[in-house]
Design a protein around this motif. Structure first.
Motif, PDB file in Angstrom:
ATOM      1  N   GLU A 194     -10.214   1.319  -1.530  1.00  0.00           N
ATOM      2  CA  GLU A 194      -9.438   1.659  -0.333  1.00  0.00           C
ATOM      3  C   GLU A 194      -9.856   3.038   0.156  1.00  0.00           C
ATOM      4  O   GLU A 194      -9.978   3.973  -0.624  1.00  0.00           O
ATOM      5  N   GLN A 214      -4.880   8.488   6.184  1.00  0.00           N
ATOM      6  CA  GLN A 214      -5.754   7.310   6.173  1.00  0.00           C
ATOM      7  C   GLN A 214      -6.024   6.885   7.602  1.00  0.00           C
ATOM      8  O   GLN A 214      -5.125   6.861   8.437  1.00  0.00           O
ATOM      9  N   PRO A 238      -0.249   7.213   0.568  1.00  0.00           N
ATOM     10  CA  PRO A 238       0.177   7.041  -0.823  1.00  0.00           C
ATOM     11  C   PRO A 238      -0.932   6.575  -1.760  1.00  0.00           C
ATOM     12  O   PRO A 238      -0.787   6.711  -2.974  1.00  0.00           O
ATOM     13  N   VAL A 239      -2.056   6.060  -1.218  1.00  0.00           N
ATOM     14  CA  VAL A 239      -3.179   5.690  -2.093  1.00  0.00           C
ATOM     15  C   VAL A 239      -3.674   6.936  -2.845  1.00  0.00           C
ATOM     16  O   VAL A 239      -4.193   6.842  -3.954  1.00  0.00           O
ATOM     17  N   THR A 241      -2.533   9.359  -4.943  1.00  0.00           N
ATOM     18  CA  THR A 241      -1.423   9.764  -5.815  1.00  0.00           C
ATOM     19  C   THR A 241      -1.610  11.233  -6.196  1.00  0.00           C
ATOM     20  O   THR A 241      -2.668  11.813  -5.949  1.00  0.00           O
ATOM     21  N   ASP A 279     -10.091   2.170  -8.433  1.00  0.00           N
ATOM     22  CA  ASP A 279      -9.646   2.305  -9.804  1.00  0.00           C
ATOM     23  C   ASP A 279      -9.539   3.775 -10.218  1.00  0.00           C
ATOM     24  O   ASP A 279      -9.990   4.167 -11.294  1.00  0.00           O
ATOM     25  N   LYS A 422      -1.044  -0.665   5.248  1.00  0.00           N
ATOM     26  CA  LYS A 422      -1.603  -0.514   3.890  1.00  0.00           C
ATOM     27  C   LYS A 422      -0.736   0.390   3.017  1.00  0.00           C
ATOM     28  O   LYS A 422      -0.752   0.278   1.797  1.00  0.00           O
ATOM     29  N   ALA A 423      -0.017   1.313   3.654  1.00  0.00           N
ATOM     30  CA  ALA A 423       0.812   2.244   2.865  1.00  0.00           C
ATOM     31  C   ALA A 423       2.015   1.535   2.261  1.00  0.00           C
ATOM     32  O   ALA A 423       2.525   1.946   1.216  1.00  0.00           O
ATOM     33  N   LYS A 425       2.431  -1.191   0.717  1.00  0.00           N
ATOM     34  CA  LYS A 425       2.335  -1.854  -0.590  1.00  0.00           C
ATOM     35  C   LYS A 425       2.604  -0.895  -1.755  1.00  0.00           C
ATOM     36  O   LYS A 425       2.843  -1.317  -2.870  1.00  0.00           O
ATOM     37  N   TYR A 426       2.581   0.406  -1.474  1.00  0.00           N
ATOM     38  CA  TYR A 426       2.832   1.381  -2.548  1.00  0.00           C
ATOM     39  C   TYR A 426       4.323   1.682  -2.702  1.00  0.00           C
ATOM     40  O   TYR A 426       4.711   2.455  -3.560  1.00  0.00           O
ATOM     41  N   ILE A 427       5.123   1.110  -1.810  1.00  0.00           N
ATOM     42  CA  ILE A 427       6.550   1.506  -1.824  1.00  0.00           C
ATOM     43  C   ILE A 427       7.380   0.459  -2.570  1.00  0.00           C
ATOM     44  O   ILE A 427       7.176  -0.727  -2.389  1.00  0.00           O
TER      45      ILE A 427
END
Ligand code: AMP
Ligand code: GLY
Length: 427
Positions: A194, A214, A238-239, A241, A279, A422-423, A425-427
């Motif tokens: 990403e 992003q 949020p990707v 971290t 990763d 896309k953001a 999915k981190y929540i």
């Protein structure tokens, strides 16, 4: 309250820069060359092209400009900082030599090697037959083919088949579609992951990271269609971290600034790392030598500190003494584009609804390509507006930005409907 600032450029990024700098209590007046119709709300637009380096320097000297801030890469790559410095003028940005970090992908790869930063494996070619043989015999498909120099965002081809890769070699080295920017090309391993934009301000010693963001480069939803300058952006991303943020600083940004100094190309200005995160590894796709556009729009909406303080600290090599403060809210910028963009497009279409959005709190419409005609805003570029909203959460910022977008229209207007998704999915 006595400083005169000149901003160079004419896009949404420059509108955001002028808007932010005009709020500084230290600033008496902001000028923008050449600017656009929206920038006129915050700055006096000067009819000098961003490519006219002597003209810009003469203006800065005669008008007594205290600090010049450069938006786009072309003037930096052409040495605007060197031209200004020779005349004793203060300007924020990297020298021509240091701007090679964006202007030459071969140079960037050398710096990345020196810095030991994670990046794709690659090979450089000048001869088309050698490039073709290498691709046929050694490269895995998909493979990425990059013209060495600046090609207005079109010099990178992610080839999904062998034929596409060979066509890209032909386009760059034989047909010379990008002129001298295609004297060399890079054949690069295709990375997955990403993407994120990581910007920092540096004085050559201290690296001060800005908020993460992003971009959304492809023109259509779900990242389909050809690449553009950027169809929207959000901050924070949020990707990236907290752990990854540290890794980017330690493995990419700080060693790169050190490698630039070691290469006798000390770097001052905004350094923008285009990352592919896979990763937990922040692979570097490219560097830019300036603020991202549209990323600057949501980032500057969130910056609470006086931007001029950061720029002055960078110029006087005192960045270690400042800490930027950020609005905890998220910001989302949706780019509205002309029909046909990123291909050829029509201009001169009347834009409706701007006055309705003006009433909305914490929403800014940054102009990228507009003009005034008979007192009305009309389209004058491919990317036309960057509708940018703050929200308590990324979801709220998305909803508020699209609520504002729904009020704006012109014939043929198009935009992506999935900016920021896309953001979530981190929540
Ligand atoms: P650049 O102009 O170098 O940012 O490249 C434009 C776009 O091409 C990037 O935003 C990526 O989506 C893609 N790209 C560039 N290099 C690679 C790579 N090595 N692997 C996969 N995608 C890439
Ligand atoms: N939005 C990508 C760039 O500024 O290059």
């Amino acid at each position: 309250m006595d400083k005169k600032i000149l901003v160079i450029g004419s896009g949404g990024r420059e509108h955001a820069l002028c808007w932010k700098l005009s709020q500084s209590p230290k600033v008496a007046k902001v000028y923008c060359a050449p600017g656009n119709a929206g920038i006129k709300q915050h700055a006096q637009c000067i009819d000098i092209k961003a490519s006219d380096l002597p003209g810009l320097a003469s203006f800065a000297a005669s008008e007594g400009i205290d600090i010049t801030v450069v938006g786009p890469e072309d003037p930096l790559a052409n040495g605007i900082v060197d031209v200004f410095r020779e005349k004793g003028l203060t300007i924020f940005g990297p020298t021509k030599k240091a701007a090679q970090i964006e202007a030459s992908k071969v140079f960037t790869k050398r710096i990345l090697e020196r810095a030991g930063a994670p990046t794709a494996s690659y090979k450089v070619f000048t001869d088309p037959d050698e490039a073709r043989n290498y691709i046929v015999e050694k490269a895995d498909i998909p493979v990425v083919i990059k013209a060495d120099g600046l090609a207005a965002g079109k010099g990178v081809i992610v080839a999904r088949s062998l034929n596409e890769a060979l066509d890209a070699v032909d386009l760059i080295l034989v047909k010379r579609a990008f002129g001298d920017a295609g004297n060399k090309l890079i054949v690069e391993e295709c990375l997955k992951g990403e993407e994120a934009s990581f910007m920092a301000i540096t004085d050559g010693f201290t690296v001060l990271p800005l908020a993460t963001s992003q971009d959304h480069k492809p023109v259509y939803d779900n990242d389909e269609g050809p690449n553009t300058g950027g169809m929207g952006a959000y901050s924070p991303a949020p990707v990236v971290t907290e752990d990854l943020f540290e890794k980017v600083m330690e493995q990419v940004m700080i060693p790169t600034v050190k490698a630039m100094a070691d290469e006798s190309a000390p770097y001052k200005g905004v350094l923008y790392g285009g990352l592919m995160i896979d990763d937990g590894v922040p692979n570097v796709l490219e560097f830019n030598c300036r603020f991202g556009d549209p990323e600057a729009q949501p980032i500057l909406m969130r910056l609470k500190t006086d931007l001029l303080d950061l720029i002055e600290a960078a110029l006087s090599e005192k960045l270690d003494s400042v800490t930027p403060a950020w609005d905890n809210r998220a910001a989302v910028c949706v780019v509205l584009a002309s029909a046909g963009y990123p291909g050829s497009y029509e201009t001169g279409k009347e834009i409706h609804g701007l006055e309705d959005v003006e009433k909305m709190e914490d929403v800014m419409v940054f102009h990228a390509g507009t003009a005034l005609k008979d007192g009305k805003y009309v389209t004058a570029g491919g990317r036309v507006l960057g509708v940018t909203a703050l929200g308590n959460t990324i979801k709220e910022a998305i909803d508020r930005a699209y609520d504002a977008v729904s009020k704006i229209s012109w014939e043929g207007m198009h935009y992506r409907t999935d900016i920021g998704r896309k953001a979530l999915k981190y929540i």
